[in-house]
Design an enzyme around this catalytic site. Sequence first.
Site, mmCIF file in Angstrom:
data_model
loop_
_atom_site.group_PDB
_atom_site.id
_atom_site.type_symbol
_atom_site.label_atom_id
_atom_site.label_comp_id
_atom_site.label_asym_id
_atom_site.label_seq_id
_atom_site.Cartn_x
_atom_site.Cartn_y
_atom_site.Cartn_z
ATOM 1 N N ASP A 146 -19.243 -22.305 -2.844
ATOM 2 C CA ASP A 146 -19.097 -23.657 -3.387
ATOM 3 C C ASP A 146 -17.704 -23.915 -3.939
ATOM 4 O O ASP A 146 -16.884 -23.003 -4.071
ATOM 5 C CB ASP A 146 -20.168 -23.917 -4.462
ATOM 6 C CG ASP A 146 -20.367 -22.727 -5.389
ATOM 7 O OD1 ASP A 146 -19.467 -21.868 -5.470
ATOM 8 O OD2 ASP A 146 -21.422 -22.641 -6.033
ATOM 9 N N ASN A 180 -30.607 -21.993 -15.067
ATOM 10 C CA ASN A 180 -31.732 -22.826 -14.624
ATOM 11 C C ASN A 180 -32.255 -22.424 -13.238
ATOM 12 O O ASN A 180 -33.001 -23.162 -12.615
ATOM 13 C CB ASN A 180 -31.329 -24.312 -14.619
ATOM 14 C CG ASN A 180 -30.170 -24.596 -13.657
ATOM 15 O OD1 ASN A 180 -29.710 -23.694 -12.949
ATOM 16 N ND2 ASN A 180 -29.707 -25.833 -13.623
ATOM 17 N N HIS A 233 -30.391 -21.945 -10.509
ATOM 18 C CA HIS A 233 -29.648 -22.418 -9.334
ATOM 19 C C HIS A 233 -28.956 -21.266 -8.599
ATOM 20 O O HIS A 233 -28.640 -20.235 -9.192
ATOM 21 C CB HIS A 233 -28.668 -23.550 -9.683
ATOM 22 C CG HIS A 233 -27.436 -23.144 -10.433
ATOM 23 N ND1 HIS A 233 -26.878 -23.935 -11.411
ATOM 24 C CD2 HIS A 233 -26.631 -22.059 -10.362
ATOM 25 C CE1 HIS A 233 -25.793 -23.344 -11.881
ATOM 26 N NE2 HIS A 233 -25.625 -22.212 -11.260
ATOM 27 N N GLU A 265 -29.157 -27.073 -7.359
ATOM 28 C CA GLU A 265 -29.800 -27.234 -8.662
ATOM 29 C C GLU A 265 -31.312 -27.450 -8.485
ATOM 30 O O GLU A 265 -31.763 -27.809 -7.394
ATOM 31 C CB GLU A 265 -29.203 -28.466 -9.361
ATOM 32 C CG GLU A 265 -27.688 -28.387 -9.593
ATOM 33 C CD GLU A 265 -27.307 -27.539 -10.806
ATOM 34 O OE1 GLU A 265 -28.135 -26.756 -11.286
ATOM 35 O OE2 GLU A 265 -26.151 -27.677 -11.252
HETATM 36 C C1 F6R Z 1 -20.704 -19.758 -8.253
HETATM 37 C C2 F6R Z 1 -22.081 -20.120 -8.079
HETATM 38 C C3 F6R Z 1 -23.038 -20.257 -9.203
HETATM 39 C C4 F6R Z 1 -22.970 -19.101 -10.199
HETATM 40 C C5 F6R Z 1 -23.952 -19.301 -11.343
HETATM 41 C C6 F6R Z 1 -23.865 -18.213 -12.365
HETATM 42 O O1 F6R Z 1 -20.038 -19.696 -7.001
HETATM 43 O O2 F6R Z 1 -22.435 -20.355 -6.976
HETATM 44 O O3 F6R Z 1 -24.337 -20.354 -8.686
HETATM 45 O O4 F6R Z 1 -23.256 -17.913 -9.525
HETATM 46 O O5 F6R Z 1 -23.710 -20.536 -11.960
HETATM 47 O O6 F6R Z 1 -22.619 -18.293 -12.993
HETATM 48 P P1 F6R Z 1 -22.110 -17.193 -14.027
HETATM 49 O O7 F6R Z 1 -21.930 -15.945 -13.231
HETATM 50 O O8 F6R Z 1 -20.823 -17.725 -14.555
HETATM 51 O O9 F6R Z 1 -23.174 -17.050 -15.056
#
Ligand code: F6R
Length: 245
Positions: free
Chosen positions: A67, A136, A138, A143
């Site tokens: 992403d 959450n 995701h 989401e």
């Molecule tokens: C990032 C991504 C997100 C993160 C998720 C956890 O490329 O795709 O899904 O993996 O938000 O983020 P952290 O590791 O910062 O807790």
Amino acid sequence: MKIIHAKDYEDMSRKAASIIAAQVILKPNCVLGLATGTTPIGTYQNLVEACKNGDCDFSEVSTYNLDEYRGLDHDDPQSYHFFMRDNLFDHVNIDLANTHVPDGSNPDAAAACAEYDKIVAEAGYTDLQLLGIGNNGHIGFNEPDDHFSAGTHCVDLTESTIQANSRLFEKEEDVPRQAYTMGTQTIMYSRMILVVANGEKKAQAVHDMCFGPIAPSCPASILQLHPNCVVVADDAALSMCEGLY
Ligand code: F6R
């Protein structure tokens, strides 16, 4: 789903890096799906070490990131393009031309997403997709919703994600409100999935991903249907899964 228990963040990072390094050793020209965020930083540090020691050769590897924020230039320090260079690409022997991140600088969301779907499909999808998980549930920026997503698309980030990500920005208002993300179906096309998770804040999401109902209200729960999904999580992230695996 295979759950691998790690003692702490360092242990999780070493184990995850070893799995990725094994993939690169087994198939030197493999296609890796990569993630940003705080969780995989230690994994990338271990991969940088493995590359320096001569244990992992990235010269033939190609990568596709999950992403990118919409509206950020590739050189913006908050962009995932920048993050990947800073944490991995600039420190290993990868050919930058073989690295791919959705083009957040393209304001034409439909064109940017269609182009990304095209190149991921042309690459034959990923051999191994590294994922973090949101508080959450995701994955990528898919989401919680009333349906699972398919290909790359533009999403409005939820309040919970904006707040969680604001720690990396000066002010919460600076967090972009939209992102381009690989869809859930594309993630599921990966031949292997590796989820990394650490810390108490992830405990509920990790429980729901591994043992909750398979439902788009927890996008990661669909990984229960993947034939080769490995979760490497530390004590705290697995604290709600005790006795379940
Ligand atoms: C990032 C991504 C997100 C993160 C998720 C956890 O490329 O795709 O899904 O993996 O938000 O983020 P952290 O590791 O910062 O807790």
